[in-house]
Design a protein around this motif. Sequence first.
Motif, PDB file in Angstrom:
ATOM      1  N   ASN A  82      -3.359   4.180  -5.437  1.00 29.39           N
ATOM      2  CA  ASN A  82      -3.573   2.891  -6.090  1.00 29.39           C
ATOM      3  C   ASN A  82      -2.243   2.365  -6.589  1.00 29.39           C
ATOM      4  OD1 ASN A  82      -6.375   2.978  -5.663  1.00 29.39           O
ATOM      5  ND2 ASN A  82      -6.675   4.237  -7.507  1.00 29.39           N
TER       6      ASN A  82
ATOM      7  N   GLN B 223       0.844  -1.204   0.000  1.00 29.72           N
ATOM      8  CA  GLN B 223       0.000   0.000   0.000  1.00 29.72           C
ATOM      9  C   GLN B 223       0.880   1.256   0.000  1.00 29.72           C
ATOM     10  OE1 GLN B 223      -3.594   0.519  -0.016  1.00 29.72           O
ATOM     11  NE2 GLN B 223      -2.637   2.465  -0.592  1.00 29.72           N
TER      12      GLN B 223
ATOM     13  N   ASP C 119      -7.425   5.862  -4.006  1.00 32.49           N
ATOM     14  CA  ASP C 119      -8.660   5.164  -3.669  1.00 32.49           C
ATOM     15  C   ASP C 119      -9.749   6.195  -3.367  1.00 32.49           C
ATOM     16  OD1 ASP C 119     -10.722   3.732  -2.529  1.00 32.49           O
ATOM     17  OD2 ASP C 119      -9.382   2.354  -1.468  1.00 32.49           O
TER      18      ASP C 119
END
Length: 307
Positions: free
Chosen positions: A164, A148, A171
């Motif tokens: 993303n 992430q 997101d």
Amino acid sequence: METTLKRKSTNPIVSSIYTADPAPMVYGDKLYLYTTHDEDELVNDFYTMNDWRCFSTTNMVDWEDHGKIFSLDDIEWADARAWAPQCIERNGKFYLYCPVKKKDSGMAIAVGVSDSPVGPFKDLGHPLVDEGDWNDIDPTVFIDDDGQAYLYFGNPELRYVLLNEDMVSYDESVGVVKVPMTQESFSKGSHMTGTSYGEGPWFYKKDGLYYMVYAAFAEGKNRNEHLAYSTSTSPTGPWVYGGVLMAEEEGGIFTNHPGICDFKGHSYLFYHTGDLPGGSLFHRSVCVAEFSYNEDGSISTVPMCDG
Ligand code: FUB
């Protein structure tokens, strides 16, 4: 001024042009240092900044100057304020996150993409983050072990988005998250939020602990930033205030801006001062100081360094 190679480790790192907002990135055997560029000639007696620069080193002594690697001319929708960037690599591509002023409007965050750490970078064609307020400055990016990626940014608030995998979108279901500005997290200060957090966040992880380092305003003082830090056991907080990382400069130049990395077994704090001849709040110079972490992960105040 013509850009030339600087061969000594003494501060400032670059002595041929004014540079600010240092953002180190270690890739392969090299440390790449991305900076902003304070122009000699000012427009409207304000920060006059049109492009981003890159310097690299293998030994912290000899610096190679890669010149202008991205500029306002490359971003069709922006017309001023090429401010504090950060670069990161993912899957062989390099992403340079840059705050800019939109034509006829406020600040927004642009992304330049390149196959090389030294560019040329190509603009996305539109802002990545455009909240329409002053907070869209000073992006800091970090990819966690689970893949992430986080982009924190903001002045006077600290905000983040979850990037993303493509690194050029975020997101939207989570959106732009505002970090709660509490004095437990960021200490008491004089800035607009009542905490010391001002701007220039630098987000990273070391030995399982997340660090947020930032330019800060002491209580009762509205000028001359110092550097402070907060830590968390999670990438999204809650944050716990850690202390002053670098005291404000005597007779300072209003801003300071942190960039931290480990390189070849040493930890470095990059920052900026008004140390070159002609130095001022609009004519800054990037510097570096080596430091170490205490056993509990805390960091003692790092002195500004002459070289
Ligand atoms: O260099 C322009 C702005 O000044 C940066 O975006 C801030 O962090 C401060 O250094």
